[in-house]
Design a protein around this motif. Structure first.
Motif, PDB file in Angstrom:
ATOM      1  N   ARG A  53       0.851  -1.192   0.000  1.00  0.00           N
ATOM      2  CA  ARG A  53       0.000   0.000   0.000  1.00  0.00           C
ATOM      3  C   ARG A  53       0.888   1.245   0.000  1.00  0.00           C
ATOM      4  O   ARG A  53       1.940   1.265   0.625  1.00  0.00           O
ATOM      5  CB  ARG A  53      -0.881   0.055   1.248  1.00  0.00           C
ATOM      6  N   ARG A  54       0.423   2.274  -0.693  1.00  0.00           N
ATOM      7  CA  ARG A  54       1.088   3.577  -0.675  1.00  0.00           C
ATOM      8  C   ARG A  54       0.242   4.497   0.197  1.00  0.00           C
ATOM      9  O   ARG A  54      -0.954   4.648  -0.031  1.00  0.00           O
ATOM     10  CB  ARG A  54       1.214   4.128  -2.086  1.00  0.00           C
ATOM     11  N   ILE A  55       0.873   5.111   1.179  1.00  0.00           N
ATOM     12  CA  ILE A  55       0.162   5.928   2.156  1.00  0.00           C
ATOM     13  C   ILE A  55       0.867   7.277   2.268  1.00  0.00           C
ATOM     14  O   ILE A  55       2.089   7.329   2.419  1.00  0.00           O
ATOM     15  CB  ILE A  55       0.177   5.252   3.545  1.00  0.00           C
ATOM     16  N   HIS A  56       0.102   8.348   2.210  1.00  0.00           N
ATOM     17  CA  HIS A  56       0.665   9.672   2.471  1.00  0.00           C
ATOM     18  C   HIS A  56       0.461   9.975   3.951  1.00  0.00           C
ATOM     19  O   HIS A  56      -0.662   9.947   4.451  1.00  0.00           O
ATOM     20  CB  HIS A  56      -0.006  10.734   1.600  1.00  0.00           C
ATOM     21  N   VAL A  57       1.558  10.243   4.635  1.00  0.00           N
ATOM     22  CA  VAL A  57       1.534  10.488   6.076  1.00  0.00           C
ATOM     23  C   VAL A  57       2.074  11.891   6.315  1.00  0.00           C
ATOM     24  O   VAL A  57       3.124  12.251   5.772  1.00  0.00           O
ATOM     25  CB  VAL A  57       2.409   9.442   6.811  1.00  0.00           C
ATOM     26  N   ASP A  58       1.354  12.677   7.128  1.00  0.00           N
ATOM     27  CA  ASP A  58       1.861  14.021   7.383  1.00  0.00           C
ATOM     28  C   ASP A  58       3.148  13.938   8.199  1.00  0.00           C
ATOM     29  O   ASP A  58       3.373  13.001   8.953  1.00  0.00           O
ATOM     30  CB  ASP A  58       0.811  14.910   8.061  1.00  0.00           C
ATOM     31  N   GLU A  59       3.988  14.909   7.996  1.00  0.00           N
ATOM     32  CA  GLU A  59       5.329  14.894   8.583  1.00  0.00           C
ATOM     33  C   GLU A  59       5.301  14.779  10.105  1.00  0.00           C
ATOM     34  O   GLU A  59       6.144  14.113  10.702  1.00  0.00           O
ATOM     35  CB  GLU A  59       6.085  16.152   8.155  1.00  0.00           C
ATOM     36  N   LEU A  60       4.328  15.389  10.741  1.00  0.00           N
ATOM     37  CA  LEU A  60       4.222  15.324  12.197  1.00  0.00           C
ATOM     38  C   LEU A  60       4.001  13.890  12.684  1.00  0.00           C
ATOM     39  O   LEU A  60       4.539  13.477  13.709  1.00  0.00           O
ATOM     40  CB  LEU A  60       3.087  16.236  12.675  1.00  0.00           C
ATOM     41  N   THR A  61       3.240  13.106  11.931  1.00  0.00           N
ATOM     42  CA  THR A  61       2.963  11.713  12.291  1.00  0.00           C
ATOM     43  C   THR A  61       4.231  10.866  12.258  1.00  0.00           C
ATOM     44  O   THR A  61       4.334   9.873  12.971  1.00  0.00           O
ATOM     45  CB  THR A  61       1.897  11.119  11.343  1.00  0.00           C
ATOM     46  N   THR A  62       5.201  11.257  11.451  1.00  0.00           N
ATOM     47  CA  THR A  62       6.434  10.468  11.348  1.00  0.00           C
ATOM     48  C   THR A  62       7.391  10.733  12.503  1.00  0.00           C
ATOM     49  O   THR A  62       8.451  10.131  12.564  1.00  0.00           O
ATOM     50  CB  THR A  62       7.168  10.748  10.022  1.00  0.00           C
ATOM     51  N   LYS A  63       7.027  11.598  13.416  1.00  0.00           N
ATOM     52  CA  LYS A  63       7.893  11.912  14.561  1.00  0.00           C
ATOM     53  C   LYS A  63       7.622  11.010  15.761  1.00  0.00           C
ATOM     54  O   LYS A  63       8.484  10.815  16.599  1.00  0.00           O
ATOM     55  CB  LYS A  63       7.707  13.371  14.997  1.00  0.00           C
TER      56      LYS A  63
END
Length: 105
Positions: A20-30
């Motif tokens: 799956r390809r998922i767009h994740v906001d940058e804040l979520t990757t922290k």
């Protein structure tokens, strides 16, 4: 806020593999605790699965365990040349690597 493309592989290297390809906001990757639900939500079968483990591959093609904010940060810093972060999800019924390798090793 910018987003990061995450390519998530469920049951990698098996005949049951799903991608799956998922767009994740940058804040979520922290934050690991925010990142995991976002990625697992892309796979309906994981709603009832327990013990989902996340991994990423380093330059030596080793699967590295993800379980903390610092490990997630390390994985995010190793985006591919196409600015995609690849994560691998395994459940209890997916063969897991013998040993997790931490980024410090």
């Amino acid at each position: 806020m910018s987003s990061i493309l995450v390519k998530a592989y469920l049951h990698p290297d098996t005949q049951k593999q799903e991608i799956r390809r998922i767009h994740v906001d940058e804040l979520t990757t922290k934050k690991y605790c925010d990142f995991v639900p976002k990625v697992t939500a892309a796979f309906p079968e994981l709603k009832e699965a327990e013990n989902v483990k996340l991994f990423w591959k380093d330059q030596e093609n080793d699967l590295i365990c993800l379980s903390t904010d610092s490990e997630l940060s390390e994985a995010m810093s190793h985006q591919s040349s196409d600015d995609t972060v690849r994560v691998f999800l395994k459940t209890a019924d997916t063969p897991a690597p013998e040993q997790c390798i931490s980024p410090e090793e």
